[in-house]
Each structure stands twice: as structure tokens, then as C-alpha cells.
Design a protein around this motif. Structure first.
Motif, PDB file in Angstrom:
ATOM      1  N   MET A  28       0.852  -1.186   0.000  1.00 51.76           N
ATOM      2  CA  MET A  28       0.000   0.000   0.000  1.00 51.76           C
ATOM      3  C   MET A  28       0.890   1.239   0.000  1.00 51.76           C
ATOM      4  SD  MET A  28      -3.468   0.090   0.668  1.00 51.76           S
ATOM      5  CE  MET A  28      -4.457   1.441   0.224  1.00 51.76           C
ATOM      6  N   ASN A  29       0.480   2.255  -0.701  1.00 49.43           N
ATOM      7  CA  ASN A  29       1.248   3.493  -0.792  1.00 49.43           C
ATOM      8  C   ASN A  29       0.580   4.591   0.028  1.00 49.43           C
ATOM      9  OD1 ASN A  29       2.760   5.684  -1.465  1.00 49.43           O
ATOM     10  ND2 ASN A  29       2.311   5.634  -3.636  1.00 49.43           N
ATOM     11  N   TYR A  30       1.319   5.107   1.001  1.00 54.02           N
ATOM     12  CA  TYR A  30       0.820   6.184   1.855  1.00 54.02           C
ATOM     13  C   TYR A  30       1.657   7.442   1.669  1.00 54.02           C
ATOM     14  CZ  TYR A  30      -1.634   2.357   4.090  1.00 54.02           C
ATOM     15  OH  TYR A  30      -2.426   1.273   4.343  1.00 54.02           O
ATOM     16  N   THR A  31       2.026   7.729   0.441  1.00 52.38           N
ATOM     17  CA  THR A  31       2.778   8.948   0.147  1.00 52.38           C
ATOM     18  C   THR A  31       1.988   9.782  -0.861  1.00 52.38           C
ATOM     19  OG1 THR A  31       4.050   7.754  -1.515  1.00 52.38           O
ATOM     20  CG2 THR A  31       5.044   7.965   0.664  1.00 52.38           C
ATOM     21  N   PRO A  32       0.870  10.338  -0.421  1.00 51.43           N
ATOM     22  CA  PRO A  32       0.018  11.095  -1.334  1.00 51.43           C
ATOM     23  C   PRO A  32       0.583  12.482  -1.622  1.00 51.43           C
ATOM     24  CG  PRO A  32      -0.792  11.375   0.863  1.00 51.43           C
ATOM     25  CD  PRO A  32       0.386  10.401   0.947  1.00 51.43           C
ATOM     26  N   ILE A  33      -0.038  13.153  -2.551  1.00 54.82           N
ATOM     27  CA  ILE A  33       0.223  14.574  -2.754  1.00 54.82           C
ATOM     28  C   ILE A  33      -0.891  15.306  -2.026  1.00 54.82           C
ATOM     29  CG2 ILE A  33       0.360  16.442  -4.440  1.00 54.82           C
ATOM     30  CD1 ILE A  33       1.464  14.330  -6.426  1.00 54.82           C
ATOM     31  N   LEU A  34      -0.514  16.129  -1.062  1.00 58.90           N
ATOM     32  CA  LEU A  34      -1.468  16.907  -0.280  1.00 58.90           C
ATOM     33  C   LEU A  34      -1.284  18.377  -0.616  1.00 58.90           C
ATOM     34  CD1 LEU A  34      -0.872  15.160   3.181  1.00 58.90           C
ATOM     35  CD2 LEU A  34      -2.650  14.635   1.497  1.00 58.90           C
ATOM     36  N   GLU A  35      -2.341  19.127  -0.444  1.00 63.17           N
ATOM     37  CA  GLU A  35      -2.275  20.552  -0.752  1.00 63.17           C
ATOM     38  C   GLU A  35      -3.000  21.340   0.327  1.00 63.17           C
ATOM     39  OE1 GLU A  35      -3.405  23.396  -4.535  1.00 63.17           O
ATOM     40  OE2 GLU A  35      -3.070  21.254  -4.865  1.00 63.17           O
ATOM     41  N   THR A  36      -2.401  22.445   0.731  1.00 64.49           N
ATOM     42  CA  THR A  36      -3.030  23.374   1.662  1.00 64.49           C
ATOM     43  C   THR A  36      -3.113  24.723   0.940  1.00 64.49           C
ATOM     44  OG1 THR A  36      -0.988  24.232   2.657  1.00 64.49           O
ATOM     45  CG2 THR A  36      -1.899  22.185   3.597  1.00 64.49           C
ATOM     46  N   ASP A  37      -3.554  25.735   1.636  1.00 63.09           N
ATOM     47  CA  ASP A  37      -3.634  27.059   1.012  1.00 63.09           C
ATOM     48  C   ASP A  37      -2.280  27.532   0.492  1.00 63.09           C
ATOM     49  OD1 ASP A  37      -6.328  27.202   1.539  1.00 63.09           O
ATOM     50  OD2 ASP A  37      -6.095  28.429   3.346  1.00 63.09           O
ATOM     51  N   ARG A  38      -1.210  27.232   1.230  1.00 66.44           N
ATOM     52  CA  ARG A  38       0.106  27.768   0.870  1.00 66.44           C
ATOM     53  C   ARG A  38       1.140  26.723   0.478  1.00 66.44           C
ATOM     54  NH1 ARG A  38       2.046  31.077   5.818  1.00 66.44           N
ATOM     55  NH2 ARG A  38       1.422  29.169   6.901  1.00 66.44           N
ATOM     56  N   LEU A  39       0.807  25.438   0.636  1.00 61.97           N
ATOM     57  CA  LEU A  39       1.819  24.400   0.494  1.00 61.97           C
ATOM     58  C   LEU A  39       1.383  23.241  -0.400  1.00 61.97           C
ATOM     59  CD1 LEU A  39       2.656  24.111   4.297  1.00 61.97           C
ATOM     60  CD2 LEU A  39       3.913  25.454   2.588  1.00 61.97           C
ATOM     61  N   ILE A  40       2.374  22.629  -1.011  1.00 65.78           N
ATOM     62  CA  ILE A  40       2.204  21.334  -1.672  1.00 65.78           C
ATOM     63  C   ILE A  40       3.103  20.364  -0.910  1.00 65.78           C
ATOM     64  CG2 ILE A  40       2.566  19.986  -3.777  1.00 65.78           C
ATOM     65  CD1 ILE A  40       2.034  22.627  -5.321  1.00 65.78           C
ATOM     66  N   ILE A  41       2.538  19.243  -0.533  1.00 66.46           N
ATOM     67  CA  ILE A  41       3.243  18.232   0.243  1.00 66.46           C
ATOM     68  C   ILE A  41       3.250  16.972  -0.616  1.00 66.46           C
ATOM     69  CG2 ILE A  41       3.243  16.934   2.410  1.00 66.46           C
ATOM     70  CD1 ILE A  41       1.339  19.394   3.370  1.00 66.46           C
ATOM     71  N   ARG A  42       4.448  16.523  -0.981  1.00 69.99           N
ATOM     72  CA  ARG A  42       4.542  15.428  -1.949  1.00 69.99           C
ATOM     73  C   ARG A  42       5.780  14.583  -1.695  1.00 69.99           C
ATOM     74  NH1 ARG A  42       8.937  16.761  -4.351  1.00 69.99           N
ATOM     75  NH2 ARG A  42       9.389  18.814  -5.181  1.00 69.99           N
ATOM     76  N   PRO A  43       5.814  13.374  -2.277  1.00 69.48           N
ATOM     77  CA  PRO A  43       7.009  12.547  -2.122  1.00 69.48           C
ATOM     78  C   PRO A  43       8.255  13.278  -2.618  1.00 69.48           C
ATOM     79  CG  PRO A  43       5.217  11.251  -3.015  1.00 69.48           C
ATOM     80  CD  PRO A  43       4.753  12.686  -3.017  1.00 69.48           C
ATOM     81  N   MET A  44       9.369  13.023  -1.957  1.00 67.21           N
ATOM     82  CA  MET A  44      10.642  13.633  -2.363  1.00 67.21           C
ATOM     83  C   MET A  44      11.194  12.936  -3.601  1.00 67.21           C
ATOM     84  SD  MET A  44      12.987  14.692   0.848  1.00 67.21           S
ATOM     85  CE  MET A  44      12.169  14.559   2.420  1.00 67.21           C
ATOM     86  N   THR A  45      11.836  13.734  -4.437  1.00 68.67           N
ATOM     87  CA  THR A  45      12.518  13.216  -5.615  1.00 68.67           C
ATOM     88  C   THR A  45      13.947  13.759  -5.605  1.00 68.67           C
ATOM     89  OG1 THR A  45      12.043  15.063  -7.098  1.00 68.67           O
ATOM     90  CG2 THR A  45      10.325  13.356  -6.887  1.00 68.67           C
ATOM     91  N   LEU A  46      14.760  13.248  -6.492  1.00 71.39           N
ATOM     92  CA  LEU A  46      16.133  13.755  -6.574  1.00 71.39           C
ATOM     93  C   LEU A  46      16.177  15.200  -7.061  1.00 71.39           C
ATOM     94  CD1 LEU A  46      18.072  10.593  -7.765  1.00 71.39           C
ATOM     95  CD2 LEU A  46      17.966  11.596  -5.478  1.00 71.39           C
ATOM     96  N   ASP A  47      15.074  15.708  -7.601  1.00 66.96           N
ATOM     97  CA  ASP A  47      15.003  17.133  -7.946  1.00 66.96           C
ATOM     98  C   ASP A  47      15.024  18.015  -6.699  1.00 66.96           C
ATOM     99  OD1 ASP A  47      14.870  16.552 -10.665  1.00 66.96           O
ATOM    100  OD2 ASP A  47      12.682  16.630 -10.730  1.00 66.96           O
ATOM    101  N   ASP A  48      14.801  17.418  -5.537  1.00 64.90           N
ATOM    102  CA  ASP A  48      14.783  18.162  -4.274  1.00 64.90           C
ATOM    103  C   ASP A  48      16.153  18.248  -3.602  1.00 64.90           C
ATOM    104  OD1 ASP A  48      11.954  18.628  -4.297  1.00 64.90           O
ATOM    105  OD2 ASP A  48      11.668  16.541  -3.672  1.00 64.90           O
TER     106      ASP A  48
END
Length: 182
Positions: A1-21
Motif C-alpha cells: 500500500m502506498n501512503y505517500t500522497p500529494i497533499l495541498e493546503t492554502d500555501r503548500l504542496i506536500i509530496r514525495p521527495m525526488t532527486l530534484d529536491d
């Protein structure tokens, strides 16, 4: 099961880390102030950030969960990480394992803006909807008032103090208050 969703708030994007980070992560984790309560040394080389992100990606693969990037919407900038980490027996904390550790870390320029609480609330909302079959705990250095405030705002309470062996620091151990949901 995958529990690494993309979440969004008014000011933020919360997402899995990639090597672009990698650059954003290094920018944060090379700041001495970020390590004030960690008793760890700031990163010295960008390759250290790459290894950390690769380790997090292994957690995604092995456990379906891991720390996630926090991106400021307005700038598109990596400002930190948050989320859940599965603690295996070999990584036991406070003599406990087989649970999710909730944590976060932000670059100093993001401090005092409410980002940690905003992202933590989004993660906890996701936890209550999708992940309650996992036990959830948190810890923080006993002198880290800002971190303590975030944990207590999102439903954690101190249940004991202990010495975190990895860094030999005095910490508070947190458990979720019963019946708390957003």
C-alpha cells in the motif's frame, strides 16, 4: 500500500521527495540553526542530501511511507520535509519499534510562518482518513518549544521523557490524545 500522497493546503504542496529536491534539501540541512536541537552536524556536501533522499525513497518502496517534501506554492521552493517514517526494530526509539514516527524539519527562512503546523495538520488529516491501522508517535528535544507547540496543536501529548540514544539528547515522547481528529 502506498501512503505517500500529494497533499495541498492554502500555501503548500506536500509530496514525495525526488532527486530534484536535492539542492533544496541541502540548503535546509546545511544550516547550523536547523540542527540546534538535533545534536547532529549540518550537512557539508550535497551528496549527503542525495543519499538521504535515496534512503527516503527506499522507505517509500519498502513500507509505502516516508518523509515528504514541503513546497511553498508561491515560490515553488523546497522549504522542508514532514510526515511519517516507519521505525523498524533495528532503529528502535525509546525501546519501541513497529510504529510511525511523525516529524518535520524546515529551513530557517520558513520558521515562524505557520508552515510546520499547516503541513502537519494536512498530514494528520490524511493519517486519520487512511492510516489509523499504524500506531503513531513523535518525539522532540525537551527544549524545542516551537516543535513541541506544533505537536501539541495537532493532537499529541507528552507521555514520558527519555534519552534518544542516537544523539544522546533528552526528549519528550509523544502519543496521540484519544479521540482527537481534525
Amino acid at each position: 500500500m502506498n501512503y505517500t500522497p500529494i497533499l495541498e493546503t492554502d500555501r503548500l504542496i506536500i509530496r514525495p521527495m525526488t532527486l530534484d529536491d536535492v539542492e533544496g534539501h541541502f540548503s535546509m540541512d546545511s544550516q547550523p540553526e536547523v540542527h540546534t536541537y538535533l545534536r547532529a552536524e549540518p550537512l557539508q556536501k550535497i551528496e549527503e542530501s542525495k543519499k538521504m533522499i535515496e534512503s527516503i525513497q527506499i522507505q517509500y518502496k519498502n513500507f509505502g511511507v516516508g518523509r515528504v517534501a514541503v513546497i511553498e506554492k508561491e515560490s515553488g521552493e523546497f522549504i522542508g520535509w514532514t510526515g511519517f517514517k516507519f521505525i523498524e526494530e533495528k532503529e528502535a526509539i525509546n525501546n519501541q519499534f513497529g510504529f510511525l514516527d511523525f516529524g518535520y524539519r524546515y529551513k530557517k527562512e520558513a520558521w515562524g510562518k505557520g508552515y510546520a503546523t499547516e503541513a502537519a495538520k494536512a498530514c494528520m488529516d490524511y493519517y486519520w482518513k487512511e492510516m489509523t491501522h499504524f500506531k503513531l508517535n513523535a518525539l522532540t528535544h525537551i527544549e524545542n518549544k516551537a516543535s513541541r507547540n506544533v505537536l501539541e496543536k495537532i493532537g499529541f501529548e507528552v507521555t514520558e521523557t527519555f534519552i534518544f540514544d542516537l544523539w544522546e539528547i533528552d526528549c519528550f515522547w509523544y502519543e496521540l490524545k484519544s479521540g482527537i481528529k481534525f
